[in-house]
Each structure stands twice: as structure tokens, then as C-alpha cells.
Design an enzyme around this catalytic site. Structure first.
Site, PDB file in Angstrom:
ATOM      1  N   ASP A 101       0.823  -1.211   0.000  1.00  0.00           N
ATOM      2  CA  ASP A 101       0.000   0.000   0.000  1.00  0.00           C
ATOM      3  C   ASP A 101       0.861   1.267   0.000  1.00  0.00           C
ATOM      4  O   ASP A 101       2.039   1.242   0.347  1.00  0.00           O
ATOM      5  CB  ASP A 101      -0.898   0.034   1.243  1.00  0.00           C
ATOM      6  CG  ASP A 101      -1.954  -1.055   1.220  1.00  0.00           C
ATOM      7  OD1 ASP A 101      -1.982  -1.824   0.249  1.00  0.00           O
ATOM      8  OD2 ASP A 101      -2.738  -1.139   2.188  1.00  0.00           O
ATOM      9  N   ASP A 102       0.215   2.374  -0.341  1.00  0.00           N
ATOM     10  CA  ASP A 102       0.720   3.746  -0.156  1.00  0.00           C
ATOM     11  C   ASP A 102       1.734   4.210  -1.198  1.00  0.00           C
ATOM     12  O   ASP A 102       2.236   5.331  -1.118  1.00  0.00           O
ATOM     13  CB  ASP A 102       1.340   3.943   1.238  1.00  0.00           C
ATOM     14  CG  ASP A 102       0.318   3.794   2.343  1.00  0.00           C
ATOM     15  OD1 ASP A 102      -0.879   3.726   2.023  1.00  0.00           O
ATOM     16  OD2 ASP A 102       0.722   3.760   3.519  1.00  0.00           O
ATOM     17  N   HIS A 133      -5.357   9.031  -0.042  1.00  0.00           N
ATOM     18  CA  HIS A 133      -5.270   8.214   1.169  1.00  0.00           C
ATOM     19  C   HIS A 133      -6.317   8.659   2.198  1.00  0.00           C
ATOM     20  O   HIS A 133      -6.029   8.841   3.389  1.00  0.00           O
ATOM     21  CB  HIS A 133      -3.871   8.283   1.789  1.00  0.00           C
ATOM     22  CG  HIS A 133      -3.553   7.100   2.655  1.00  0.00           C
ATOM     23  ND1 HIS A 133      -3.888   7.034   3.975  1.00  0.00           N
ATOM     24  CD2 HIS A 133      -2.926   5.926   2.362  1.00  0.00           C
ATOM     25  CE1 HIS A 133      -3.476   5.896   4.492  1.00  0.00           C
ATOM     26  NE2 HIS A 133      -2.890   5.190   3.528  1.00  0.00           N
ATOM     27  N   HIS A 171       3.725  -2.351   2.978  1.00  0.00           N
ATOM     28  CA  HIS A 171       3.728  -0.986   2.436  1.00  0.00           C
ATOM     29  C   HIS A 171       5.013  -0.728   1.665  1.00  0.00           C
ATOM     30  O   HIS A 171       6.097  -1.135   2.096  1.00  0.00           O
ATOM     31  CB  HIS A 171       3.597   0.049   3.557  1.00  0.00           C
ATOM     32  CG  HIS A 171       2.293  -0.019   4.295  1.00  0.00           C
ATOM     33  ND1 HIS A 171       2.075  -0.902   5.322  1.00  0.00           N
ATOM     34  CD2 HIS A 171       1.134   0.677   4.124  1.00  0.00           C
ATOM     35  CE1 HIS A 171       0.843  -0.745   5.781  1.00  0.00           C
ATOM     36  NE2 HIS A 171       0.242   0.192   5.070  1.00  0.00           N
TER      37      HIS A 171
END
Length: 715
Positions: A87-88, A142, A239
């Protein structure tokens, strides 16, 4: 006073200004949203007390959820199958290292990307696909989709789809909501958001194993948290962006070979559950929308960078200006109040010229204050410029010895001054506005500078008489801080650009040499002063020669006065632009005074609306503690400057309380005046003279004996 033919003031620019400011705020808002991104699985969480109950089969089911049917359908990874998810990202530092680790160990994974970061690093998204991995949505900024309103949620997902489409020509269908984890941790609002997202074709992907690597718990802890139990399959949450991911990269180099030896395979989410490819070709509209979105985001970032630079430059210039003002003020104080030698006393005859047009409210007080002067040889010439309110009659009925009235048809203030100059008998002339009141020692103090034969003109110290109301206090502070502090600096730097019409002294020979008071600009006082400097004479400031004037008592009158001042000053600056190439006093005006006026009287005020928009942006996106500290710091600096200026002028500090409110109204009026003046000049309009309606407050407050209002300490 004068008669000028003019077209209607331009107004269309106000609409353009508002649109421009709105676009600037929108751009800054976009930049604020995309640069203030959070990361990790923790942080914001939706309110669990609202929203529908999460079905039991979702809470206890697999991490891949399809919610577009009557009943939710969940899928899980087969045994010994791991879908690593990141993620991210994409992140320019960590995403390439994660991809390198996956390639070293022959693993494939699924990357849930943040749309705003896709726009910043589209090349990384293309690399992810080129190396056989899968891409899903992690919203555009986000955002917590569970607590976001419906429009914000839909916009977050739509923009992310467009961003990916613009980067790789495909649209995503998988969705990992920010701040999510395992199905058992799903809240009602989050489930409602995922159900709504399913209506736009999204398949939700949560996790079986949450490594919490965003907390940086250590490589062994990440490896342990990512390892499935007893040969089961799992979707593992990790992440590749949002912070320092060194531990994640290191953990991959231990996790991947270790689980491979145990018979695990690493694949994408879609392949793991034997589903069709999750990414579909994007239409031309989506691709074009993605490109436009990326350009918009890049433009917003550029504008934000320009605003940061602008604020930095403005702050540096402001501090530099303050330093120069303070240093010059100290030099001026030492020079004026503690002279090295005592100059001879000037007692030569003085002619005071008072141009008057409909000045019935103040003219009697003006003339009486002049005749109450303690100067030994004084004549007063009142030039009535075609008044229709009995201004001349009022003066004549005073029957004061030494006072003459000269009548002429209305021709404007410069013509009235020139009439008075021709009628004057003395070689030293004092020019005074018809709404100005002198103290008994004003004329004496004003002309003493003529003991220096190089001095051709002297500026006095203008003070606001009607300062009891808030608008008057603001103008009082402006006169003391902005005008008189500047004049001390101009005196030391020998580039005084303006002797105010309210109080100025000139040698008669100087006025004749420069052709008298000019009439081709609306700021005849500035124009005349610049002509005197370019003729090679010194122009100095006498702080002790005090004149009380009536300032505008309404915002409308203030606008008219300052509009004329600003427009006229620009006319004079343009007229005398060739002083840049001159030597001597003219060159000092051209290379010191004119640049100073350009920067601080025109350029910086023109940027002020954008600065105010930036302040609104700060209210939306900056921490309030930071914003309050910054504002308080600037206000403290202004207050210290104001207190210093008030002390130099021997004024009381009482009006300082109004300084914060001055920044909310008065400052905006001043910079909008500059905007209007610049536009008027650019379109070629000629501004007509806009006379201020006098109320007689100067006469009422000061009286005929020069008593100082507001507790001013006289010397």
C-alpha cells in the site's frame, strides 16, 4: 480640485481577479490534498457507531470481497499461496527496492497505489505492470473512505482510476481502503463505503495478515507477522510508501526464500483466487482525463512552489526594509536631535500658500493656526480656486492682517499653487492644504533646514487629526509607521520622493527653476518633489514641523483619496523614469527611491491578494498551532515596528490595539487600490480628480491654537 476628463473606471478586472483567486485557491487546495498524504494501516478510523452492521459471513470470511450482489461473496487464498500486497505507493525510493526484491526471488504481488502519487511517478506504475504485478486502488489522497461523504468517496475512486488510466492505459477494479486491515476489523461505515464502491465496479481486498510494517517493529516481527499458519494461504498487507520502508525491504529478502523453501508460491490477488485479470483497458476519455489530472496536479504543485517562493521573498524584503528603516531612523535621530554644530537661525520672510476649493469646513482654522504662528515674518495667501461654498468669503471676514485672498476660476490645485507662488513676496514658500492646521512653532521649525544652501525643499511631519474613530486610528498608524518612518529613511538616503501637500517648504528660486507645480499628474506633490531632486537640490525631512490634517472618515472617501494618490504616484514615477540614468540627486532618486516605490508601493501590494488566498489555504491544511504562531509572530513584528515609530514621533502607544484589525480590513483596501490603479494605467484611462468631502473634524479637534489631539507630546 482639478478638472480632468475621464472615462468610466475599468471594472471587468475585478471579475478576472476573483476568478484568478478562486483558481489559485483551488490549485492550492489540490496541492494541499495531495501533499498532505498519510500512510499506514492505523490512524483515522470511521465512527463504528454508525452505518450498517457488517454481515457475519464478511467478518469471518476471506479478505477478497465482492459486494455487488444480493449477498456478499468472499474469497480466500488457497493453501500455500501468498498474495503480497503493498500500500501507499508508488514511492520513488522504496517502490523500486521492493520491485527489485520481488524480482530477485521470482515473486509477483499486488500494489494498491495512491492516485496522487501515481500522477507524481507514472513511470513506477508502468514498471510495476511491466514486471508482471497487479495494480489496485488505494484512493486518490489516502482518505478514510468510511468517514468521507459520498461525493468525496466517489471522487477519490474516480480520480484514482483516471490517474492509473493516464499512466498505463488501464483502469483498476481492485480496492484496498486506506486504514483497513483484516475483515474482522471492518466497521459499519467502512462496509457501507465498500458496498457503495462495489456499485462502480470495485472489488474490495482486505488482508489475512497485517504486518504493521508502517510501525517499523523490526525485520523479525515483520517476517513473523507475514508468515501464514500451518501452510494456509494468505493476503499479506505491507507498504512500499508513506514512510521509511527499509525494514520492509529487508524482511522480503528473508520472507520470500524462507516461504519458497516451504512450498509457497507468491502471486497476485486475482491469480491467487483464480479470477480474471482485474485491470481492464481504459477508454480514450479516461486516458485523456488522466493526463489532464496529472497536468492539473503538476500545475498546482508549481503554483504552490511559486507561492512559497513569493512568501519567502516578501518576508525577506519586509525584514530587510524594516532593518533599513530602523538603521536610517537612528542615523536621522542622531543627525537631527544631536547635531554636531548649531546652524544659524532662519528668520527670513515666509509666504504660506493655501490652495482652497470648497474648504469652508476647515479654512478658518487653517488660516487662524497659521497666523497664530510664532514666526516673525509671515504672510498667508489663500488662493480660492472657484469655490462655490464661500471659502473665500470666510477668509475675508476674518480680517486678519497679513492674510490675502486671491480668487481664480476653477483650474485645479496645481494652477492654484502656481497662482500663489507668483503672488508671493517672500523667497521662502510654504505650501499648505486647505484642511491642514499648524502648531505655533511649525513654520519656524519647517524652514530652519534652509540654513543649508544645498537644501531646496523640506517635508514636514503630517499627522492625522481625526483619529478617535477606528478608521482614523488606522490612518494615524499608517502615517506614523509608513509615511514618516519612510521619510526618515529617504532623508538619510537622499532620495525623498514626496513632500506631502499638507506641509512642505520650498525655495522660491527652486520652484521657478523647475517650472512651478506640474499639472500633468494627479500626484503633483510627488511630481514636484522629483523635479526638485532631478534639478540637483537636496530634499530633507523635518520631524518637528507638525501639521494636523483631516483624513478620510469613510472607506469610500479613503478609496477615492488613495486611488488618486496611487495613480498619481505611478504617473510621476513613469514621468521621472529617466532619473535611473542620471547622476547626483536625480540618480539617487532613480536608483534608490524609484525601485523602493516600485517594490513596496506597487509590486508587493499587487501580490497581496494571492497572499491572503494562501492564508485561507493555511487555515484549511496547515496545523492551526503553526498558523497561529506565524500570524502572532508577524503581528508582533508589526507591533514592535509601530511602537518604535510612535516613540520616534513622541506619540502614545494606545492605538496599537487596533493593529490586528487593521490587517483584516484596511490592508485589503490599500492593496485593492493598487490593483485598481495599475489596471487604470494599463488600459490607458485618465483618472479624474476625486475631491474628499471635508467635515471640519481637523478644525474641531485641533482648534485654532495648535492643540495636539490624542495625547501627543508636544515639544
Amino acid at each position: 480640485m482639478g478638472r480632468h476628463i475621464a472615462r468610466r473606471d475599468p471594472r471587468a478586472h475585478w471579475v478576472l481577479l476573483l476568478l484568478g483567486l478562486a483558481l489559485l485557491l483551488a490549485a492550492l487546495t489540490v496541492d494541499g490534498l495531495v501533499t498532505g498524504l498519510a500512510g499506514g494501516s492505523g490512524g483515522a478510523r470511521a465512527d463504528t457507531s454508525t452505518g450498517p452492521a457488517v454481515p457475519k459471513e464478511v467478518v469471518t470470511g476471506g479478505p477478497v470481497l465482492r459486494l455487488d450482489q444480493d449477498r456478499p461473496v468472499s474469497r480466500a487464498m488457497p493453501d500455500r499461496t501468498v498474495a503480497l500486497t503493498f500500500d501507499d505507493g508508488p514511492d520513488p525510493r522504496w517502490t523500486p527496492q521492493v520491485l527489485d526484491a520481488l524480482r530477485r526471488h521470482g515473486a509477483r504481488a499486488t500494489f494498491f497505489v495512491v492516485g496522487a502519487r501515481v500522477n507524481e511517478h507514472p513511470e513506477l506504475v508502468r514498471r510495476i505492470l511491466a514486471e508482471g504485478h497487479e495494480i489496485g486502488s488505494h484512493s486518490f489522497t489516502h482518505a478514510d473512505l468510511g468517514s468521507a461523504p459520498d461525493w468525496r468517496r466517489d471522487l477519490e475512486l474516480s480520480l484514482t482510476r483516471k490517474a492509473v488510466a493516464g499512466a498505463v492505459g488501464r483502469e483498476v477494479t481492485l480496492l484496498r481502503p486506506p486504514f483497513s486491515s483484516q475483515p474482522s476489523a471492518l466497521t459499519g461505515p467502512e462496509y457501507a463505503a465498500l458496498s457503495a464502491a462495489a456499485g462502480t465496479g470495485h472489488v474490495a481486498v482486505l488482508a489475512d495478515r497485517d504486518t504493521k510494517d508502517w510501525q517499523r517493529p523490526g525485520v523479525p516481527a515483520i517476517v513473523k507477522a507475514a508468515t501464514p499458519e500451518r501452510g494456509r494461504g494468505a493476503v499479506v498487507l505491507m507498504h512500499d510508501g508513506g514512510g521509511d520502508r527499509a525494514q520492509t525491504v529487508a524482511a522480503l529478502d528473508q520472507l520470500l526464500p524462507g516461504l519458497t523453501r516451504q512450498g509457497y508460491r507468491f502471486t497476485t490477488v486475482s491469480e491467487g483466487i483464480d479470477a480474471p485479470a482485474s485491470m481492464v483497458p481504459a477508454g480514450a476519455g479516461s486516458r485523456l482525463g488522466g493526463h489532464a489530472l496529472r497536468w492539473t496536479q503538476a500545475g498546482a504543485g508549481w503554483l504552490a512552489g511559486v507561492m512559497d517562493l513569493l512568501l519567502g521573498v516578501a518576508l525577506v524584503l519586509g525584514v530587510a526594509r524594516l532593518v533599513v528603516q530602523v538603521v536610517c531612523a537612528q542615523v536621522h535621530v542622531r543627525r537631527v536631535r544631536r547635531p554636531r554644530r548649531t546652524p544659524p537661525t532662519i528668520t527670513a520672510p515666509v509666504s504660506v500658500i493655501v490652495p482652497a476649493y470648497n474648504e469652508a469646513a476647515n479654512i478658518a482654522a487653517t488660516v487662524r493656526s497659521l497666523m497664530a504662528s510664532d514666526y516673525p515674518a509671515l504672510e498667508v495667501i489663500v488662493v480660492d480656486d472657484g469655490s462655490d461654498d464661500d471659502t473665500a468669503g470666510i477668509v475675508e471676514r476674518l480680517r486678519l492682517r497679513g492674510v490675502r485672498v486671491v480668487r481664480q476660476a476653477n483650474a485645479g490645485k496645481p494652477a492654484a499653487l502656481n497662482t500663489g507662488i507668483r503672488a508671493a513676496r517672500a523667497d521662502l514658500l510654504v505650501l499648505v492644504d486647505g484642511d491642514t492646521v499648524f502648531q505655533p512653532d511649525t513654520v519656524h521649525r519647517l524652514v530652519q533646514g534652509f540654513a543649508d544652501p544645498t537644501v531646496g525643499a523640506i517635508s514636514g511631519n503630517t499627522k492625522v487629526a481625526n483619529r478617535r474613530r477606528l478608521l482614523g486610528r488606522w490612518q494615524h498608524l499608517e502615517y506614523v509607521i509608513g509615511f514618516n518612518l519612510d521619510r526618515r529613511m529617504y532623508d538619510v538616503l537622499e532620495c525623498m520622493p514626496t513632500i506631502p501637500g499638507a506641509i512642505g517648504a520650498f525655495r522660491r528660486e527652486v520652484l521657478f527653476a523647475v517650472g512651478g507645480v506640474p499639472s500633468d499628474t494627479l500626484a503633483e506633490d510627488t511630481d514636484l518633489t522629483m523635479k526638485v531632486l532631478r534639478a540637483g537640490w537636496r530634499v530633507v525631512y523635518e520631524e518637528a514641523a507638525i501639521a494636523w490634517t483631516e483624513a478620510p472618515s469613510s472607506l469610500r472617501q479613503l478609496w477615492r483619496q488613495r486611488y488618486r494618490w496611487c495613480y498619481g504616484t505611478m504617473q510621476a514615477m513613469w514621468k521621472h523614469r529617466h532619473a535611473l540614468r542620471e547622476r547626483g540627486a536625480g540618480g539617487r532618486l532613480g536608483r534608490r527611491g524609484l525601485p523602493y516605490l516600485t517594490v513596496f508601493q506597487i509590486v508587493l501590494p499587487l501580490t497581496a491578494p494571492a497572499v491572503d488566498v494562501y492564508a485561507v489555504y493555511g487555515l484549511l491544511f496547515l496545523p492551526w498551532s503553526t498558523l497561529v504562531l506565524a500570524w502572532a509572530g508577524l503581528l508582533l513584528l508589526q507591533a514592535l515596528t509601530a511602537a518604535y515609530a510612535l516613540r520616534l514621533d513622541r506619540e502614545r502607544f494606545g492605538p496599537l490595539w487596533s493593529l490586528p484589525f487593521q490587517q483584516l480590513i484596511y490592508r485589503q483596501v490599500m492593496y485593492l487600490v493598487v490593483v485598481q490603479s495599475v489596471v487604470t494605467a494599463l488600459v490607458g484611462n485618465r483618472l479624474r480628480w476625486q475631491r474628499m468631502v471635508r467635515t471640519g473634524e481637523a478644525a474641531a479637534l485641533v482648534g485654532t491654537q495648535g492643540r495636539a489631539p490624542g495625547g501627543v507630546n508636544r515639544r
